[in-house]
Design a protein around this motif. Sequence first.
Motif, PDB file in Angstrom:
ATOM      1  N   UNK A  95       0.735  -1.246  -0.004  1.00  0.00           N
ATOM      2  CA  UNK A  95       0.125   0.062  -0.008  1.00  0.00           C
ATOM      3  C   UNK A  95       0.699   1.149  -0.223  1.00  0.00           C
ATOM      4  N   UNK A  96       1.895   1.159   0.725  1.00  0.00           N
ATOM      5  CA  UNK A  96       2.971   2.345   0.837  1.00  0.00           C
ATOM      6  C   UNK A  96       3.462   2.517  -0.490  1.00  0.00           C
ATOM      7  N   UNK A  97       3.889   1.554  -1.371  1.00  0.00           N
ATOM      8  CA  UNK A  97       4.567   1.751  -2.570  1.00  0.00           C
ATOM      9  C   UNK A  97       3.418   2.470  -3.673  1.00  0.00           C
ATOM     10  N   UNK A  98       2.196   1.583  -3.697  1.00  0.00           N
ATOM     11  CA  UNK A  98       1.145   2.247  -4.387  1.00  0.00           C
ATOM     12  C   UNK A  98       0.891   3.766  -4.104  1.00  0.00           C
ATOM     13  N   UNK A 102       1.518   6.876  -6.474  1.00  0.00           N
ATOM     14  CA  UNK A 102       0.303   7.806  -6.882  1.00  0.00           C
ATOM     15  C   UNK A 102       0.534   9.346  -6.459  1.00  0.00           C
ATOM     16  N   UNK A 103       1.131   9.505  -5.615  1.00  0.00           N
ATOM     17  CA  UNK A 103       1.535  10.893  -4.899  1.00  0.00           C
ATOM     18  C   UNK A 103       2.484  11.350  -6.024  1.00  0.00           C
ATOM     19  N   UNK A 104       3.271  10.697  -6.431  1.00  0.00           N
ATOM     20  CA  UNK A 104       4.493  10.960  -7.451  1.00  0.00           C
ATOM     21  C   UNK A 104       3.874  11.735  -8.669  1.00  0.00           C
ATOM     22  N   UNK A 105       2.765  10.900  -9.154  1.00  0.00           N
ATOM     23  CA  UNK A 105       2.007  11.152 -10.312  1.00  0.00           C
ATOM     24  C   UNK A 105       1.067  12.548 -10.013  1.00  0.00           C
ATOM     25  N   UNK A 106       0.566  12.635  -9.149  1.00  0.00           N
ATOM     26  CA  UNK A 106      -0.437  13.849  -8.560  1.00  0.00           C
ATOM     27  C   UNK A 106       0.456  15.103  -8.608  1.00  0.00           C
ATOM     28  N   UNK A 107       1.676  14.845  -7.851  1.00  0.00           N
ATOM     29  CA  UNK A 107       2.623  16.084  -7.741  1.00  0.00           C
ATOM     30  C   UNK A 107       3.161  16.406  -9.147  1.00  0.00           C
ATOM     31  N   UNK A 108       3.256  15.609  -9.774  1.00  0.00           N
ATOM     32  CA  UNK A 108       3.960  15.977 -11.254  1.00  0.00           C
ATOM     33  C   UNK A 108       2.664  16.560 -11.992  1.00  0.00           C
ATOM     34  N   UNK A 240      -9.011  19.955  -7.530  1.00  0.00           N
ATOM     35  CA  UNK A 240      -9.463  18.588  -7.502  1.00  0.00           C
ATOM     36  C   UNK A 240      -8.172  17.526  -7.238  1.00  0.00           C
ATOM     37  N   UNK A 241      -6.964  17.973  -7.892  1.00  0.00           N
ATOM     38  CA  UNK A 241      -5.924  17.229  -7.556  1.00  0.00           C
ATOM     39  C   UNK A 241      -5.390  17.446  -6.058  1.00  0.00           C
ATOM     40  N   UNK A 247      -5.651  13.860   0.195  1.00  0.00           N
ATOM     41  CA  UNK A 247      -6.394  12.648   0.861  1.00  0.00           C
ATOM     42  C   UNK A 247      -5.278  11.539   0.803  1.00  0.00           C
ATOM     43  N   UNK A 248      -4.493  11.340  -0.218  1.00  0.00           N
ATOM     44  CA  UNK A 248      -3.375  10.183  -0.348  1.00  0.00           C
ATOM     45  C   UNK A 248      -2.413  10.386   0.482  1.00  0.00           C
ATOM     46  N   UNK A 249      -1.920  12.006   0.988  1.00  0.00           N
ATOM     47  CA  UNK A 249      -0.890  11.938   1.960  1.00  0.00           C
ATOM     48  C   UNK A 249      -1.351  11.580   3.270  1.00  0.00           C
TER      49      UNK A 249
END
Length: 325
Positions: A95-98, A102-108, A240-241, A247-249
């Motif tokens: 779960x941590x890896x996913x 995901x956060x890397x994608x959102x941050x990008x 939205x992002x 939420x993901x953080x």
Amino acid sequence: EEEQRERVVSLLRDGAARVQSALLRAVAEEAKEDPFAKVKVMIQELIERLLKEAASEASHKGWCDQEVASAEQQRTYAAEAIKELNGQLATLEGRQDKLTLFLQDVNRELLEINDTLSNSSSLRDQEKARNNQTITDAKEGKKAVEQAYTMLQKYYAKAASDTALAQTGADPAPAAPAAPDAGFDGAYQGAQGAQTGVMGMLELIMADFDEAVEDTEKDEKASAKDFLELETTLGASRAEKMVVQEQRQKALADTKTEYTAAWGKLEEEQKKLDGALTEFLALKPACFDSGMSAAERQAQREEEMASLKKALCVLDQHELNGIEC
């Protein structure tokens, strides 16, 4: 008496051979030489000692069974808990890896949106400044042409008035300052034939300036509208992002907290398992490493007691005739 002695010695030796009993062998050796009374006392004491050993061993066996069962239960519970916690840790790691990816994608994506907004805003400001400058230049140009147009209009009107007065003989208006020498005799009438061409040209120029202002204002309005739509769309996407990012953080932080807690529990259970194994090692000399099982020791002791009792019976037969052993 010698016959009975031999019988006792033989009985004890046979019993010693059957169960490999050093005790019976030792008693058999004593019975060969010692008086019957002494041998009887020794046998009675040995029987009592064996009875006490049996009682003590039963108590010891109960203690061993209880301690071993407790250690086994602790080992089983700890091993099951460790297995479950290892599975939980593996799930949390996944779960941590996913969440991290995901956060890397959102941050990008947020960075790309911010860059697009920044670049678009900068280009919009530059475009707006150019349009405003174009409008300002066109209005100032038109104002200058209007001034020239008005001056020429007055000039041509006065020239036409002077010509009309000269033809009717009327008194001219108060003398105006002398005009520059035009290089010919007579009254200069302002090139009345060219009036229409010059004034028309100035009107066209003013119309061009008006058109430039109108077109530029129209372009500016359209560009402002397009930028507002882009800004609104990107702003909504960013908002939205950012919500998803938050939420993901939080989910990642919660997962890390769960992982830390599970790891702590795993260490505790590992300590319990190590304790159970240590307990087994401590119990081994007292409960497992005697060379014989409890059942084997009990069988040997019963055989020893039976042989001693039979030997005692034979000795008693020496005193009480008629006893069957």
